[in-house]
Design an enzyme around this catalytic site. Structure first.
Site, short mmCIF file in Angstrom:
data_model
loop_
_atom_site.label_atom_id
_atom_site.label_comp_id
_atom_site.label_asym_id
_atom_site.label_seq_id
_atom_site.Cartn_x
_atom_site.Cartn_y
_atom_site.Cartn_z
CB SER A 28 29.64 -23.29 84.94
OG SER A 28 30.87 -23.72 85.47
NE ARG A 33 39.14 -15.18 86.76
CZ ARG A 33 38.61 -14.11 86.19
NH1 ARG A 33 39.33 -13.05 85.92
NH2 ARG A 33 37.32 -14.09 85.88
CB CYS A 89 39.64 -23.70 83.30
SG CYS A 89 38.01 -23.25 83.93
CB SER A 113 32.52 -16.29 86.95
OG SER A 113 33.32 -16.19 88.10
N GLY A 140 30.52 -19.92 92.73
CA GLY A 140 31.27 -19.84 93.98
C GLY A 140 32.60 -20.55 93.96
CD GLN A 141 35.40 -24.60 90.15
OE1 GLN A 141 34.53 -24.42 89.30
NE2 GLN A 141 36.36 -25.49 89.99
#
Length: 456
Positions: A195, A52, A50, A109, A115-116
């Site tokens: 997040s 990159r 979502c 991120s 960690g996703q």
């Protein structure tokens, strides 16, 4: 051949462009196939999340590769090349390796350390393997990226960095007391539903605020977050949570005691004028926490009376030992070490087919000389023949051992690419023989990957 990545992410492009450029699974497959069909590319992989969209390829020409990959991204994303180009970034060779390893560790991120991304990298590799667009280079690269990411999470506290940053930011706002005491009974506005915003909303809910209002560009995501905050078993007893459109932010800001903003916007979400309007006629202070990079809140707000703003820059100034600083530095060192090791391994691997071809040629020479000897000495028994053969092989192995070991060492160093050419020239090796060894090695690697995944 050389590694090239062309892409765009939340760091280079606005959310509106990222959304328009998003690729569904079928489009990713077509992009991979078309990339491999393009003249400059021999391998290809797509990393699409979502936040990159990146196209990795093994190319033989840098400028032609950049032009071709950029064009392919534009064609398959539906965003015109002229519009897309300003948001694209390009990494080449070691910089491309460094970029993917950093991504795998969560350093790139929106929420540092998440960690996703490891699962998404694994999916990208699996897709490229299934479509046979990943060869030796991209297989090695993506598998090593997964190992580097896992190492970063196991050896450091990087996965706690996002949570630590939220907590640290709220602690700076709650100067002189604990976050729980400071936040109790307050009304909080959270702008964004990603997040980091979710972490902030959950932290505020646990800290005892009475109400959390979530504003997001996509209303459904804001609503989903509020449902999570108030669902049975969440432990947020007595909490009121509701979702609003972004257009409601000015009114909600005027009513809030605390506002946390963390969006993917490339421009300001809260301007100085917007905060001034929210402060008009109010007697209570306003606490603002800006966790976005680039910033969501105008830095001029720092000078406003009645407003306390904490942002990424002020968090860094508050303490050189901010919760995530130490872990981020450790992960960066891990990435640098792993990039150097990967580069050395790849450079050494490039000479392996030449060394194998040399030893194959030597074995053929031994076999030919033994056949000639048998013609001249037909009376040799099996034991004598075996002893002579073994002796000749030992002589050849000893003569080749030191130079082949040394040439591998030299080839692994920066600038060592020319040693393979020198070896081929010195021993007059057939280029097609070397190429055949390379193809055989690649086939073996592909079969091994399929076995590892249970397909063979």
């Amino acid at each position: 051949m050389s590694l090239l990545v062309v892409g765009l992410s939340h760091r280079s492009a606005p959310v509106s462009v990222l959304e328009r450029a998003s690729l569904d699974p079928d489009t990713r497959n077509k992009l991979l196939q078309d990339t491999l069909a393009a003249e400059p590319a021999a391998e290809a992989a797509v990393l699409a999340t979502c936040n990159r969209i990146e196209l990795y390829a093994d190319v033989d020409k840098f400028h032609a590769g950049v032009a071709e990959l950029s064009t392919l991204l534009a064609q398959h994303s539906g965003v015109g090349l002229e519009e897309l180009t300003p948001y694209l970034y390009v990494h080449y060779e070691d910089r491309a390796v460094h970029h993917l390893f950093s991504v795998a560790c969560g350093l790139d991120s929106m929420v540092v350390g998440e960690g996703q991304i490891l699962g998404q990298i694994k999916d990208a590799l699996s897709r490229a393997q299934e479509l046979h667009t990943a060869g030796r280079l991209l297989n090695d690269l993506f598998q090593q990226a997964l190992r580097v990411g896992k190492r970063a999470h196991s050896e450091t506290g990087i996965d706690r960095a996002g949570q630590s940053l939220v907590t640290f930011g709220l602690e700076q706002l709650a100067t002189g007391t604990t976050v729980d005491v400071w936040a109790k009974g307050k009304r909080a506005l959270v702008i964004g539903a990603g997040s980091m915003s979710s972490l902030a909303a959950a932290t505020l809910a646990r800290s005892g605020v009475d109400e959390v209002v979530v504003a997001n560009r996509t209303f459904e995501r804001a609503e989903r977050l509020t449902c999570i905050l108030t669902e049975p078993g969440s432990g947020h007893t007595g909490l009121t949570a509701r979702a609003v459109e972004m257009s409601a932010v000015p009114a909600e800001l005027a009513a809030a005691d605390i506002a946390v903003s963390c969006t993917g916007a490339t421009g300001l979400v809260l301007t100085e004028q917007a905060v001034e309007a929210a402060m008009t006629g109010r007697a209570t202070p306003l606490a603002l926490l800006d966790l976005a990079m680039p910033r969501d809140v105008d830095a001029a707000v720092h000078r406003m009376n009645g407003v306390r703003l904490v942002d990424i820059e002020s968090l860094a100034e508050a303490s050189a030992d901010a919760p995530m600083a130490h872990d981020v530095d450790r992960v960066r060192r891990i990435v640098s070490d792993e990039v150097a090791a990967f580069g050395a391994a790849q450079r050494a691997a490039r000479i392996t087919p030449t060394v194998v071809a040399l030893r194959t040629m030597a074995a053929d020479v031994v076999a030919g000389e033994m056949a000639r000897l048998e013609g001249r000495l037909p009376g040799l028994d099996d034991k004598q023949r075996a002893e002579i053969t073994q002796t000749v092989r030992r002589v050849v192995d000893k003569l080749l051992h030191a130079p082949t070991v040394r040439v591998k060492q030299l080839a692994s160093e920066p600038g060592g690419a020319g040693y393979a050419d020198a070896l081929r020239t010195l021993f007059d090796l057939d280029p097609e023989t070397v190429a055949a060894v390379s193809r055989a090695d690649l086939t073996d690697a592909a079969v091994k990957n399929l076995k590892n995944r249970g397909h063979v």
